[in-house]
Structure formats: structure tokens, C-alpha cells
Design an enzyme around this catalytic site. Structure first.
Site, PDB file in Angstrom:
ATOM      1  CB  THR A 213      -0.856  -0.037   1.278  1.00 56.72           C
ATOM      2  OG1 THR A 213      -1.763  -1.112   1.143  1.00 56.72           O
ATOM      3  CG2 THR A 213      -1.609   1.243   1.539  1.00 56.72           C
ATOM      4  NE  ARG A 241      -9.314  -7.198   3.283  1.00 52.01           N
ATOM      5  CZ  ARG A 241      -8.251  -6.407   3.322  1.00 52.01           C
ATOM      6  NH1 ARG A 241      -7.919  -5.691   2.271  1.00 52.01           N
ATOM      7  NH2 ARG A 241      -7.510  -6.322   4.397  1.00 52.01           N
ATOM      8  N   GLY A 243     -10.317  -3.260   3.128  1.00 46.57           N
ATOM      9  CA  GLY A 243      -9.440  -3.234   4.307  1.00 46.57           C
ATOM     10  C   GLY A 243      -9.520  -1.910   5.038  1.00 46.57           C
ATOM     11  CG  ASP A 244      -5.921  -0.676   6.927  1.00 44.66           C
ATOM     12  OD1 ASP A 244      -5.815  -1.496   5.982  1.00 44.66           O
ATOM     13  OD2 ASP A 244      -4.970   0.017   7.324  1.00 44.66           O
ATOM     14  CB  THR A 264       1.021   0.023   4.989  1.00 41.19           C
ATOM     15  OG1 THR A 264       1.098  -1.158   4.187  1.00 41.19           O
ATOM     16  CG2 THR A 264       2.365   0.269   5.666  1.00 41.19           C
ATOM     17  N   GLY A 265      -0.600  -2.495   6.353  1.00 45.11           N
ATOM     18  CA  GLY A 265      -0.474  -3.747   7.085  1.00 45.11           C
ATOM     19  C   GLY A 265      -1.737  -4.562   6.944  1.00 45.11           C
ATOM     20  N   GLY A 267      -5.082  -5.212   7.193  1.00 43.72           N
ATOM     21  CA  GLY A 267      -6.154  -4.242   7.387  1.00 43.72           C
ATOM     22  C   GLY A 267      -7.184  -4.599   8.443  1.00 43.72           C
TER      23      GLY A 267
HETATM   24  N1  ASP Z   1      -3.760  -2.354   4.674  1.00 40.57           N
HETATM   25  C1  ASP Z   1      -4.037  -2.858   3.357  1.00 40.57           C
HETATM   26  C2  ASP Z   1      -5.283  -3.702   3.418  1.00 40.57           C
HETATM   27  O1  ASP Z   1      -5.464  -4.429   4.358  1.00 40.57           O
HETATM   28  C3  ASP Z   1      -2.938  -3.683   2.815  1.00 40.57           C
HETATM   29  C4  ASP Z   1      -1.598  -3.024   2.837  1.00 40.57           C
HETATM   30  O2  ASP Z   1      -1.327  -2.180   3.674  1.00 40.57           O
HETATM   31  O3  ASP Z   1      -0.758  -3.334   1.995  1.00 40.57           O
HETATM   32  O4  ASP Z   1      -6.050  -3.663   2.477  1.00 40.57           O
END
Ligand code: ASP
Length: 345
Positions: A213, A241, A243-244, A264-265, A267
Site C-alpha cells: 500500500t 473485501r 481493508g483499513d 499499511t499492514g 487491514g
Molecule cells: N492495509 C491494506 C489492506 O489491508 C494492505 C496493505 O497495507 O498493503 O487492504
């Protein structure tokens, strides 16, 4: 007795001055360094995950560092010339979205169905207005659509076909979904599917399918903060789906009284723990310095629950924090006379 004792008089005077000083309360728990004012500051990330020198060729590493540096330069130019944090964030993210290195825009990952569904968010720290899109499939730069939702709609979050339609109506560049196809991400999907078949595991931070991300946070010369986040989400995601990244308080937050953050991570964890807002709240309610609050949430609270990832951000003083609990995070920042681009620990 006080009248006859000049030393006591002086001591009481000093104590009175300290108690009345406006900085007295504001500096509580803060070192001198935390209060240092940078004229402007900008921080970026290109995703956190399992990164090692072994799975990154020197050429790829060089090219990723170049992309991060280009993004920093675009953002810095805007801030240096007195531009707004919001413009700097948007333009910086566009550079990252247009690079196939990152899981956003051009380099977005594939869903289980072999499509690309992109999410993005944008937030203004001065007003705490925010805009976001989820699951867009034809918007070249989802960050532009997120900002338009904030500025040109009565809503905060638009999703799917409706969000595509809104972007069309705003004359934001539309592309054929095939624009988002990259062989590298297609292969990652095949690997993720094979892994799921073997282990039943849908996503794993320990797998080579790292996140990617992109995000940016900035402080401008007027003291305004802004943040933005853009992503393709997680490889092999299903059922629309989201995410965050487009969720205010989880994947993004900006408040002129505290800080601006992009996450980022994994989510699902960032949503459940309202990560970005949690950091800001600790600064607001407990007067915690930015670095301390960010470290606590990422490296203690989130880590203890198995939530992997990190954040980048800038506080109202221009301090930058970039904690992560994975082995690496593409990240960088610029301030007057300072610039750094980092990948590993
Ligand atoms: N946070 C993002 C998600 O869960 C993924 C990412 O940070 O790469 O969609």
C-alpha cells in the site's frame, strides 16, 4: 515573613512563573526535540511486509528507492513553495500510484476472481473532513477520487460501481480495467491460491506476498496537516473485501491538533484497533509525544494481538514517526535540509 526573606520571595516568584507559563502544560511529557518546529515535513510509505535483502535484487531495490525519492521530491517542491499539505499528499501519492512497484494504482494486487479492486482515502487535518473510495475498478488514481469525495460530495465513503460513477462525473481519469494488469501481481495471485489450497491460509505476512500500500502525510508552512492512503488491498481477497485503507481512523487520520497518519499492514487488525485514531487520541488525551504513541500502538498493542504492519506520519511540530513491526517497510521523509529513504530495519 515572606517580605523579610528575599530568597524565599525569589523561589516563590520562579514557581509562580513556571505554573503560569503556557508552555508549562503544553510541554508536559515532551522533550525539547518533540517541540522542534520544522517549516514543513512530508513522510511516505510504500507498504510494510516481509522484506529481506535476499528477495530484493539490487536493481529492484535501486528502482524502488528511485520511485520513493521521486515521490518525496514532488511533495517537497509543493511544500517548499508554500503549497498546501493536501496538494502535496495528493501529488505525492499519484507518483506512487503510477509506479508498478507498489500495491496501489498501476501495481494493484489481484482479487481471487482475477480483478483489481482499489481503495483510497484522503483527510484534511484542519477541518477533519475526509473522503474515501472502496473497490473502484476503473479509476486510474483512486487518491484523486478520494479527495473529490471529500470536496465535492456530501459523503465520506463511496464504494464499487457508485464510486466509479462518481469519479466519471468528476472527470477523473478512467482507464480500462486491463490497465491494472501486471505479470508480477498475477503470479502473486497464483502463488497465493496455491498456498491457500495447501495451508488453508488466506493471507500471510510471512509469505512473500508482502503488502505494498502507499501513503503520505504532510505538514505545510501554514501549520496544516493532511494524509492520504491508496491500495489494491490484499492479494486473493474475496467478497468485495475492503481493508483499513479507506477507513478513517484505521488506515488514515489527520488532525491539526495532533498528527497526520497513513497506515499499511493487515487491514482487519488496523480496523479493529482503530490504529491511526488511537495514536492521535493518545497524543490528544494523554499528551504523549508522537513517536512514543506510534511506537506503543504498533510495537506493543497491535503486535501483541498478531497485527502486522506499520504507519508513517508527521505531527503538528513536524516530527516524523515511521514505526513498523514487520521486517521491512518502504518509507521515507523530507524536511528542510533532511531526507531519508529506508526499506529494512
Ligand atoms: N492495509 C491494506 C489492506 O489491508 C494492505 C496493505 O497495507 O498493503 O487492504
Amino acid at each position: 515573613m515572606i517580605k523579610n526573606n528575599p530568597a524565599l520571595c525569589l523561589l516563590l516568584g520562579i514557581l509562580f512563573l513556571i505554573a503560569c507559563s503556557p508552555a508549562g502544560s503544553d510541554t508536559k511529557n515532551k522533550s525539547k526535540d518533540d517541540l522542534k518546529q520544522a517549516e514543513y515535513a512530508l513522510a511516505i510509505h510504500g507498504g510494510a511486509g516481509t522484506m529481506s535483502k535476499a528477495n530484493l535484487t539490487p536493481e529492484t531495490e535501486k528502482s524502488i528507492r528511485e520511485a520513493l525519492n521521486n515521490a518525496l521530491s514532488i511533495g517537497e517542491e509543493i511544500l517548499k513553495n508554500g503549497g498546501t499539505a493536501m496538494d502535496a499528499v495528493e501529488q505525492t501519492i499519484i507518483v506512487l500510484e503510477n509506479s508498478s512497484h507498489f500495491n496501489a494504482g498501476k501495481g494493484a494486487v489481484f482479487t481471487n476472481a482475477g480483478t483489481n479492486e482499489l481503495d483510497a482515502s484522503f483527510m484534511d487535518g484542519a477541518t477533519r473532513n475526509a473522503g474515501a473510495v472502496g473497490g473502484v475498478t476503473v479509476v486510474k488514481n483512486p487518491i484523486k477520487a478520494a479527495r473529490a469525495v471529500m470536496e465535492k460530495s456530501a459523503h465520506v465513503l463511496l464504494t464499487g460501481e457508485g464510486a466509479n460513477q462518481f469519479a466519471r462525473e468528476q472527470n477523473i481519469e478512467i482507464v480500462d480495467p486491463s490497465y491494472f494488469h501486471t505479470d508480477r501481481r498475477w503470479e502473486s495471485l497464483q502463488k497465493a491460491k496455491a498456498r491457500e489450497e495447501q495451508t488453508g491460509e488466506l493471507f500471510s505476512i510471512d509469505s512473500p506476498f508482502k503488502y505494498g500500500t502507499v501513503g503520505c502525510a504532510a505538514l505545510d508552512k501554514s501549520g496544516n496537516l493532511a494524509a492520504g492512503t491508496s491500495t489494491g488491498g490484499m492479494t486473493n481477497k474475496r467478497y468485495n473485501r475492503i481493508g483499513d485503507s479507506p477507513i478513517v481512523g484505521a488506515g488514515i487520520y489527520a488532525n491539526n491538533n495532533t498528527c497526520a497518519i497513513s497506515s499499511t499492514g493487515h487491514g482487519e487488525f488496523f480496523i479493529r484497533f482503530a490504529v491511526a485514531y488511537d495514536i492521535s487520541a493518545m497524543m490528544e488525551y494523554k499528551e504523549m509525544p508522537f513517536q512514543e504513541a506510534a511506537d506503543f500502538v504498533i510495537n506493543q498493542k497491535l503486535k501483541a494481538e498478531g497485527g502486522s504492519g506499520g504507519i508513517i506520519g508527521v505531527d503538528k511540530y513536524g516530527n516524523v514517526a515511521m514505526p513498523f513491526n514487520t521486517s521491512g517497510m518502504y518509507r521515507g521523509y523530507v524536511k528542510p535540509g533532511e531526507r531519508e529513504v529506508l526499506i529494512f530495519r
